[in-house]
Write an enzyme that holds these catalytic residues in place. Sequence first.
Site, mmCIF file in Angstrom:
data_model
loop_
_atom_site.group_PDB
_atom_site.id
_atom_site.type_symbol
_atom_site.label_atom_id
_atom_site.label_comp_id
_atom_site.label_asym_id
_atom_site.label_seq_id
_atom_site.Cartn_x
_atom_site.Cartn_y
_atom_site.Cartn_z
ATOM 1 N N THR A 185 -28.688 27.419 -8.992
ATOM 2 C CA THR A 185 -28.040 26.341 -8.245
ATOM 3 C C THR A 185 -28.043 26.645 -6.753
ATOM 4 O O THR A 185 -28.265 25.756 -5.930
ATOM 5 C CB THR A 185 -26.604 26.130 -8.749
ATOM 6 O OG1 THR A 185 -26.607 25.967 -10.166
ATOM 7 C CG2 THR A 185 -25.978 24.907 -8.113
ATOM 8 N N ASP A 186 -27.807 27.896 -6.389
ATOM 9 C CA ASP A 186 -27.900 28.284 -4.976
ATOM 10 C C ASP A 186 -29.305 28.054 -4.439
ATOM 11 O O ASP A 186 -29.487 27.543 -3.328
ATOM 12 C CB ASP A 186 -27.538 29.766 -4.817
ATOM 13 C CG ASP A 186 -26.040 30.005 -4.687
ATOM 14 O OD1 ASP A 186 -25.313 29.052 -4.381
ATOM 15 O OD2 ASP A 186 -25.608 31.151 -4.897
ATOM 16 N N ILE A 187 -30.315 28.468 -5.197
ATOM 17 C CA ILE A 187 -31.701 28.311 -4.751
ATOM 18 C C ILE A 187 -32.034 26.836 -4.566
ATOM 19 O O ILE A 187 -32.609 26.425 -3.547
ATOM 20 C CB ILE A 187 -32.669 28.956 -5.759
ATOM 21 C CG1 ILE A 187 -32.417 30.471 -5.873
ATOM 22 C CG2 ILE A 187 -34.115 28.673 -5.375
ATOM 23 C CD1 ILE A 187 -32.633 31.231 -4.602
#
Length: 414
Positions: A185-187
């Site tokens: 999700t961060d990526i």
Amino acid sequence: MTDSPPRAQPLAGLRVLDLSRVLAGPWASQILGDLGADVVKVERPGSGDDTRAWGPPYLQGADGQATRESAYFLCANRNKRSIAIDMASPEGQQQLQQLAAQADIVLENFKTGGLAQYGLDYASLNALNPRLIYCSITGFGQNGPYAARPGYDFLIQAMGGLMSITGVPDGEDGAGPQKVGVALTDILTGLYATIGILAALQERRHSGLGQHIDTALLDVQVAALANQASNYLVGGVVPRRMGNAHPSIVPYQSFPTADSDMILAIGNDGQFARFCQVAGHPQWAQDARFATNPQRVAHRSVLIPLLRQTTVMRTTAEWVSALEQADVPCGPVNRLDEVFADPQVQARGIQVDLPHPLGTVATVASPVRLSATPVQYRRPPPLLGQHTQEVLHDWLASQPADPSQSTQLAQATS
């Protein structure tokens, strides 16, 4: 006929003031740096980005000893310069405001409203620099009942539905929700933030003005559910965990072999018929229960055990060799050592070794392949505060550029 002069990188000349830390924001700013922007990473004196301490493992120095540069930090911070400034101090706030006045882009991932007390919020900096593109990354966005909450990838994978469709199915050993093995999700949020920034840059060419980009991990996670979200919205059925199986395609999952596991990714009926030929069971492709994908999905519980009984009769390498010749999509389930030893990965130059002040750092290449203006690996991930004096001189012309001072400061703050 003369050769054309080399073209500048796509984002050369753009200045990025990066106030973000951990992963989503640094991932976005690393992409901008890879494409040629001058990215200045602002870090806390003494400690820096949180991920500098997220180890082991740490980079090994030239003497073979571990340094204080964590592998986590190294993965997301190349092509940047680091400055150590205390934004809680009046002097630090003034310096950062001066830098923002010279910047094209500010990137931050503080809590909603958290930078207003320092005069570093969008409204304050927009007044100083109306052309500024200001990208905020938060867990839940700038508005709504959760806006003030902190958000982390693991939490958002759960709240955004990803964990509900990831893991062993209910009723089987090991059943239960699972997170993805990387902070996906961060990526993805870093990628969406980058897309938003590039769109705002294009719009600024027409209006001459910047704008605020509101990027939220929860928004990104729900958007990234793709067909699973559409299946629910259109079909009204809540998707369930299916392990490595696919809800709409069969066979499209992992299968045991004589020595390990392999992936079959059969996307159409012709591929299935060719698989059946290689497997020695051509009759399956003629069976009314299996001849078309909708029928294979309906009779999944019958077909998959038959396939498993067959795949265990050969090794993964034997299956891959035979199925590739038949143009059937398949492959091994590789460990990371096998990934980086793979001839295709090596042919694409996906590992890039960069000289670093403390030794050599291995990084993963950018997947963006531009024919005329390729990514350049200009800088390794920086030491904490390594470029403070250099950046202040370059951007503000307020202090002389003295590399020895930058080195001393980096040593003092690392």
